[in-house]
Design a protein around this motif. Structure first.
Motif, PDB file in Angstrom:
ATOM      1  N   GLU A 106      -6.228  15.245  -3.362  1.00 55.04           N
ATOM      2  CA  GLU A 106      -5.819  13.992  -3.976  1.00 55.04           C
ATOM      3  C   GLU A 106      -6.909  12.960  -4.196  1.00 55.04           C
ATOM      4  O   GLU A 106      -6.756  12.086  -5.043  1.00 55.04           O
ATOM      5  CB  GLU A 106      -4.718  13.325  -3.130  1.00 55.04           C
ATOM      6  CG  GLU A 106      -3.439  14.118  -3.014  1.00 55.04           C
ATOM      7  CD  GLU A 106      -2.384  13.358  -2.227  1.00 55.04           C
ATOM      8  OE1 GLU A 106      -2.332  12.118  -2.367  1.00 55.04           O
ATOM      9  OE2 GLU A 106      -1.643  13.989  -1.466  1.00 55.04           O
ATOM     10  N   ASP A 132       5.094   5.035   1.627  1.00 55.95           N
ATOM     11  CA  ASP A 132       5.609   5.589   0.371  1.00 55.95           C
ATOM     12  C   ASP A 132       7.122   5.415   0.284  1.00 55.95           C
ATOM     13  O   ASP A 132       7.664   5.110  -0.789  1.00 55.95           O
ATOM     14  CB  ASP A 132       5.240   7.069   0.263  1.00 55.95           C
ATOM     15  CG  ASP A 132       3.754   7.284   0.037  1.00 55.95           C
ATOM     16  OD1 ASP A 132       3.071   6.312  -0.331  1.00 55.95           O
ATOM     17  OD2 ASP A 132       3.257   8.416   0.244  1.00 55.95           O
ATOM     18  N   GLN A 160       1.505   6.852   6.038  1.00 54.57           N
ATOM     19  CA  GLN A 160       1.605   6.970   4.584  1.00 54.57           C
ATOM     20  C   GLN A 160       3.019   7.330   4.154  1.00 54.57           C
ATOM     21  O   GLN A 160       3.531   6.806   3.159  1.00 54.57           O
ATOM     22  CB  GLN A 160       0.628   8.008   4.037  1.00 54.57           C
ATOM     23  CG  GLN A 160       0.776   8.140   2.517  1.00 54.57           C
ATOM     24  CD  GLN A 160      -0.335   8.915   1.855  1.00 54.57           C
ATOM     25  OE1 GLN A 160      -1.274   9.358   2.502  1.00 54.57           O
ATOM     26  NE2 GLN A 160      -0.221   9.080   0.542  1.00 54.57           N
ATOM     27  N   GLY A 184      -5.108   7.788  -3.465  1.00 55.91           N
ATOM     28  CA  GLY A 184      -4.034   6.902  -3.895  1.00 55.91           C
ATOM     29  C   GLY A 184      -4.294   6.310  -5.267  1.00 55.91           C
ATOM     30  O   GLY A 184      -5.106   6.829  -6.056  1.00 55.91           O
ATOM     31  N   ALA A 185      -3.632   5.201  -5.558  1.00 52.50           N
ATOM     32  CA  ALA A 185      -3.691   4.581  -6.884  1.00 52.50           C
ATOM     33  C   ALA A 185      -5.118   4.171  -7.230  1.00 52.50           C
ATOM     34  O   ALA A 185      -5.779   3.470  -6.473  1.00 52.50           O
ATOM     35  CB  ALA A 185      -2.770   3.367  -6.921  1.00 52.50           C
ATOM     36  N   GLN A 214       7.808   3.106  -2.813  1.00 53.58           N
ATOM     37  CA  GLN A 214       8.267   4.049  -3.837  1.00 53.58           C
ATOM     38  C   GLN A 214       7.765   3.684  -5.234  1.00 53.58           C
ATOM     39  O   GLN A 214       8.510   3.688  -6.215  1.00 53.58           O
ATOM     40  CB  GLN A 214       9.807   4.106  -3.841  1.00 53.58           C
ATOM     41  CG  GLN A 214      10.396   4.626  -2.538  1.00 53.58           C
ATOM     42  CD  GLN A 214      11.911   4.752  -2.570  1.00 53.58           C
ATOM     43  OE1 GLN A 214      12.559   4.437  -3.571  1.00 53.58           O
ATOM     44  NE2 GLN A 214      12.472   5.234  -1.475  1.00 53.58           N
ATOM     45  N   ASP A 215       6.447   3.313  -5.296  1.00 53.60           N
ATOM     46  CA  ASP A 215       5.910   2.943  -6.609  1.00 53.60           C
ATOM     47  C   ASP A 215       4.532   3.548  -6.898  1.00 53.60           C
ATOM     48  O   ASP A 215       3.954   3.292  -7.965  1.00 53.60           O
ATOM     49  CB  ASP A 215       5.828   1.411  -6.728  1.00 53.60           C
ATOM     50  CG  ASP A 215       4.908   0.793  -5.683  1.00 53.60           C
ATOM     51  OD1 ASP A 215       4.341   1.541  -4.841  1.00 53.60           O
ATOM     52  OD2 ASP A 215       4.735  -0.443  -5.697  1.00 53.60           O
ATOM     53  N   ASP A 216       3.993   4.316  -5.979  1.00 51.00           N
ATOM     54  CA  ASP A 216       2.669   4.945  -6.155  1.00 51.00           C
ATOM     55  C   ASP A 216       1.593   3.911  -6.516  1.00 51.00           C
ATOM     56  O   ASP A 216       0.691   4.185  -7.316  1.00 51.00           O
ATOM     57  CB  ASP A 216       2.729   6.024  -7.251  1.00 51.00           C
ATOM     58  CG  ASP A 216       3.611   7.192  -6.842  1.00 51.00           C
ATOM     59  OD1 ASP A 216       3.640   7.498  -5.638  1.00 51.00           O
ATOM     60  OD2 ASP A 216       4.267   7.769  -7.718  1.00 51.00           O
ATOM     61  N   LYS A 217       1.681   2.735  -5.954  1.00 50.09           N
ATOM     62  CA  LYS A 217       0.706   1.683  -6.235  1.00 50.09           C
ATOM     63  C   LYS A 217      -0.096   1.298  -4.977  1.00 50.09           C
ATOM     64  O   LYS A 217      -0.557   0.173  -4.852  1.00 50.09           O
ATOM     65  CB  LYS A 217       1.415   0.436  -6.778  1.00 50.09           C
ATOM     66  CG  LYS A 217       1.931   0.582  -8.198  1.00 50.09           C
ATOM     67  CD  LYS A 217       0.764   0.666  -9.200  1.00 50.09           C
ATOM     68  CE  LYS A 217       1.252   0.704 -10.624  1.00 50.09           C
ATOM     69  NZ  LYS A 217       0.118   0.774 -11.585  1.00 50.09           N
TER      70      LYS A 217
END
Length: 957
Positions: free
Chosen positions: A90, A256, A252, A296-297, A260-263
């Motif tokens: 990732e 998450d 994490q 991450g983002a 729940q926004d992957d930001k």
């Protein structure tokens, strides 16, 4: 300056060295900090709304990534499998290279502010010294920090808005080295969990957590604690990495599920590494290579198409299928600023690592251009400040046109961006950042030549001033009046006025004024008393007679030998083995000095020879030591044996009519022996308990402190007792500090103490016999006027003048002080001495108290050294303090060497060592002065026959 007394000269010497000790920080390490810059935002399109910065305190890169063999499962396993999965699936990883000093404060400042704090800031404390420059936390909308009370407060107190940074800290009592260090990190993860749990019931907390541009800082101290106690190669260190890896994985998932926004962006790194012996501070690669993993983002996915960046260091990690991207530690602040769209910290010198971010070339170019403009803005402000205070400013060669040159370069950046030439913009931005950093360095070093010249004049002036005072006090039979006093004082006043005026115009700090005062006053005094200097040297060298050819040749050889020894000592600071070579050479010194004495005292000469060669082995041993209870007990046994045999010898000598030792003294010596035995028992029990992870027994801790206190106070009960045998006093001093070298030692230090003691005793005996023989020969060759009263000689009690031959004794003393520093480690390296033994008395982390105990143990051998020189001074019939004064006159030759060897470029290991070398050499003068007074205390009550007394008694017989 009028002629001063001895005490005044010593006070001036102490003040001078304490002031000039700071000179390297005002010259080589002036702070690059400037204020008043315009801010530049990293990006208007932040890929993440929030950032988690997780710092594993004391985590080495190799221990984080490499596999470890598990004896239980008979297989290899990784300490951080979750972090490893982020690297492979990732995110992006690399090594973050830190700078010296590799301590927690400067490491966190570099990560969070992008600024390499000047070295001197570490001495100001952590919590009490909040950061006084911009940081990522300052630029965030809000920051929640969790962890140690040693780190968190300095960023909270230093924030532009104190309400912007919240802290959740455990108490200092949690930092107990005898407890499971994983509990420290469990506290952090639990507090983060509690914060998000509160958000489910508290709308205000929930609203705050859902803002953008927010930071969560997790300071995990457990790894550092485990490393200090058990070493980085231990199971405990490995398990602590596993613990935080599992904690991050659970965290994490919870984050998450909450957002729940992957930001969310994640950055995992360390403030510093750790040496193999569980310490840090210097620039050893094990201390400067830390892990950096981001995911991450906004973070780039693993680059498997171009897996470059690997070397022998990372081959064992089995990560060569993905690209390794190394950064400087300050670059992390720029990376974090970009990920959540903050202004670059105004004082940051970090450069955005583009390989870590997932963005098109257009956004990358905009971000790096803003980064370049932020760095160039610092140069612009600093240049303007420098111009305002310099009489004749010379601009940086690469930016000779100043602001116009900068503006034209920045215009090019804008044109490249507007025309879509993003790669050209990125390339130019990198070039301009390098130019800006070079320009900042140019401005920092602008006054080097002038200040270094001033400090050099100060040191040379002190050497001549101390030498003049030394000759005046101890060599000249009568005082010589000064000359041209009024004229020289007037010239000195004018010169000082000019220098002060210059400093006032430049708005220089107070220390610069002091750097100017000392050389002017020293040189004025030397000029006034130049005849005292000249006549004193003539008497010292030629003993008031004219120069003869053989005397000149001998003097030339002695001068060459003197400077050769001083330069060899300088080399010994870099290579301890040099001290072993010197010991090998001086082991045969008695044969060269007086072969006749060697024939008469074969046992003594052989003992000296053996002790020198034994001493030479200690500076060949590695400074990295493993705890060895067997070596501790062997040393304790030797100390006990020395005490018992010496007491038997003293008792037998008293019984045979020799110098008697009082019964009270024998009782105290016996009690000291008992303390040595008790310290061995307590240390053995404590070490076994700590190794078994059962903690420090409270009873052992109390007994240990009692032993330490009693062993040091017991000798004070009879320091004023009269002694005719100096060996009894030396034995008393040796036994007094012996428990210290049991309680606070981890391996061969106790053996060093025993060997060093004997080496010093043999030295005193040899010097005494050589001097007695020389005086006997002089009396045999000369007709001595005799005055008798009742058939006996009346011996003149006045002390004799120092002679050129006495310089050798001063040099021996100076060399032995170096051996005391370097015999059990490299005092110039912070990582050379382990804190393992300190845990036996202080299990809870207290850096100042622990450092004080460690320093005390290092200084113990100097008690015996100072007593030896004090006894020699009395035995040789010279004036009190004269030999110490001679050492004082020559010690700064070493300091001046190291002043010009201070480095501010190259490896941080070399830079750190050069700072340590200078500080040690500079403080040696102060230390010698302290040893003189300590010697007077230790040798009080000891009466020795002078060589002339012995000679005259023999003539009477």
């Amino acid at each position: 300056m009028n002629r001063l007394g001895k005490q005044s000269v010593l006070f001036i010497g102490i003040l001078f060295h304490l002031v000039y000790l700071w000179s390297i920080f005002d010259i080589y390490f002036i702070t690059p900090l400037v204020h008043g810059m315009q801010h530049f935002i990293s990006t208007e399109e932040a890929p993440a709304k929030r950032l988690f910065l997780i710092v594993g305190d004391g985590l080495r890169a190799d221990k984080c990534f490499e596999p470890r063999f598990n004896d239980t499962s008979d297989s290899y396993e990784y300490a951080a499998p979750f972090i490893r999965s982020k690297i492979l699936e990732e995110g992006t990883f690399g090594v973050s290279h830190t700078r010296m000093p590799t301590e927690s404060r400067p490491g966190h400042v570099a990560i969070i502010a992008g600024f390499y704090e000047d070295v001197s800031a570490v001495t100001k404390g952590w919590k009490e010294n909040p950061v006084n420059f911009d940081s990522v936390f300052n630029q965030s909308r809000h920051t929640w920090s969790f962890g140690s009370p040693d780190i968190l407060p300095m960023f909270a107190m230093g924030a532009s808005n104190p309400d912007r940074v919240e802290t959740y800290m455990y108490g200092h009592e949690f930092e107990d080295f005898t407890k499971d260090s994983r509990d420290l990190d469990t506290y952090v993860f639990d507090k983060v969990g509690d914060l998000f749990k509160n958000a489910t019931t508290d709308p205000a907390v929930d609203s705050a957590l859902r803002q953008d541009k927010i930071v969560f800082f997790l300071h995990l101290l457990g790894i550092d604690t485990a490393g200090h106690v058990s070493r980085p190669k231990s199971v405990e260190y490995f398990r602590n990495i596993q613990h935080i890896d599992t904690g991050i994985q659970k965290l994490q998932k919870a984050i998450d599920d909450f957002y729940q926004d992957d930001k969310t962006a994640w950055v995992f790194t360390a403030d510093h590494g750790m040496s193999a012996m569980g310490s840090h501070g210097d620039g050893h690669p094990d201390n400067t290579r830390t892990p950096l993993v981001a995911w991450g983002a906004g973070v780039a996915k693993p680059d498997t198409r171009n897996p470059t960046g690997h070397d022998e260091f990372s081959i064992p990690w089995d990560l060569d299928t993905v690209k390794r991207v190394d950064v400087e530690q300050a670059d992390i602040a720029s990376l974090m600023s970009y990920l959540i769209g903050l202004n670059y910290p105004a004082n940051s010198v970090g450069r955005l690592p583009l390989d870590f971010i997932d963005a098109p070339f257009e956004l990358k170019s905009q971000a790096i251009v803003a980064n370049a403009r932020a760095i160039l803005e610092q140069y612009r402000v600093k240049e303007r400040q420098t111009i305002d205070i310099e009489l004749n400013f010379k601009p940086f060669p690469l930016l000779e046109n100043g602001s116009s040159s900068l503006n034209s370069q920045i215009s090019k950046l804008s044109e490249f961006g507007a025309n879509g030439e993003y790669e050209s913009a990125i390339k130019l931005a990198h070039e301009l950042m390098m130019v800006g950093l070079q320009g900042l360095r140019y401005l920092q070093t602008y006054d080097w030549l002038f200040l270094r010249s001033l400090v050099t004049c100060g040191f040379v002036g002190w050497i001549l001033y101390a030498l003049t005072s030394f000759l005046d006090f101890y060599i000249l039979p009568t005082k010589i009046a000064p000359s041209y006093g009024l004229l020289l004082s007037s010239f000195a006043a004018v010169l000082l006025s000019v220098l002060f005026g210059m400093f006032y115009f430049k708005h220089s700090p107070l220390m610069h004024y002091l750097y100017a005062v000392f050389p002017v006053l020293f040189w004025e005094t030397v000029a006034e008393y130049r005849m005292s200097l000249w006549e004193g040297l003539k008497i010292l060298i030629w003993n008031a007679g004219g120069p003869k050819r053989n005397t000149v040749v001998k003097l030339t050889i002695q001068v060459m030998a003197f400077f050769a020894l001083m330069e060899a000592i300088v080399a010994g600071y870099f290579h301890r083995e040099v001290f072993s070579v010197i010991y090998g050479m001086i082991s045969v010194w008695p044969l060269i000095q007086n072969y006749g004495i060697c024939k008469k005292n074969k046992t003594l000469v052989l003992s000296w020879f053996v002790s020198c060669w034994l001493m030479s082995t200690f500076t060949l041993l590695p400074v990295v030591k493993e705890e060895s209870i067997s070596q501790i007990l062997v040393a304790g046994g030797l100390m006990t044996a020395v005490g018992i045999l010496s007491m038997l010898w003293l008792a037998r000598r008293s019984a045979s009519g020799g110098h008697s030792v009082s019964a009270f003294t024998m009782i105290v010596l016996g009690l000291q022996l008992g303390l040595i035995i008790l310290s061995m028992v307590v240390t053995y029990s404590t070490v076994k308990s700590l190794q078994a992870r059962r903690g420090l027994p409270f009873g052992n801790q109390i007994v240990g402190w009692l032993i330490l206190g009693c062993s040091l106070t017991l000798p004070l009960l009879h320091l004023k007792s009269k002694y005719h045998d100096y060996r009894a006093r030396l034995l008393l001093i040796f036994l007094a500090f012996a428990p210290t070298f049991i309680l606070l030692t981890i391996s061969y230090e106790g053996l060093f103490y025993v060997t060093f003691f004997f080496n010093l005793v043999f030295w005193v005996d040899l010097e005494r016999k050589i001097y007695d023989d020389r005086r006997a020969k002089e009396h045999a060759l000369k007709k001595i006027d005799k005055s008798t009263t009742n058939g006996k000689h009346v011996v003149d009690s006045a002390s004799r003048r120092l002679e050129l031959a006495d310089i050798r004794i001063a040099l021996f003393f100076f060399f032995l002080t170096q051996i005391a520093f370097f015999g059990t480690g490299n005092i110039a390296s912070i990582s050379s001495f382990s804190l393992d033994s300190v845990y036996r008395l202080l299990p809870v982390f207290d850096p100042f108290a622990m450092g004080a105990l460690l320093l005390f143990k290092i200084l113990v051998p100097f008690a015996v050294i100072s007593a030896d020189l004090g006894l020699l001074t009395q035995r040789l019939g010279v004036k009190p303090s004269s030999l110490f004064a001679m050492v004082l006159s020559i010690s700064d030759i070493l300091t001046l060497n190291f002043f010009y060897l201070v480095l501010d470029e190259g490896s941080w290991l070399d830079i750190g060592m050069s700072i340590s070398h200078y500080c040690i050499a500079s403080l040696l003068c102060v230390f010698v002065i302290a040893l003189e007074y300590f010697s007077e205390v230790l040798t009080s009550g000891v009466t020795l026959e002078r060589a002339d007394d012995v000679l005259n008694d023999k003539k009477d017989q």
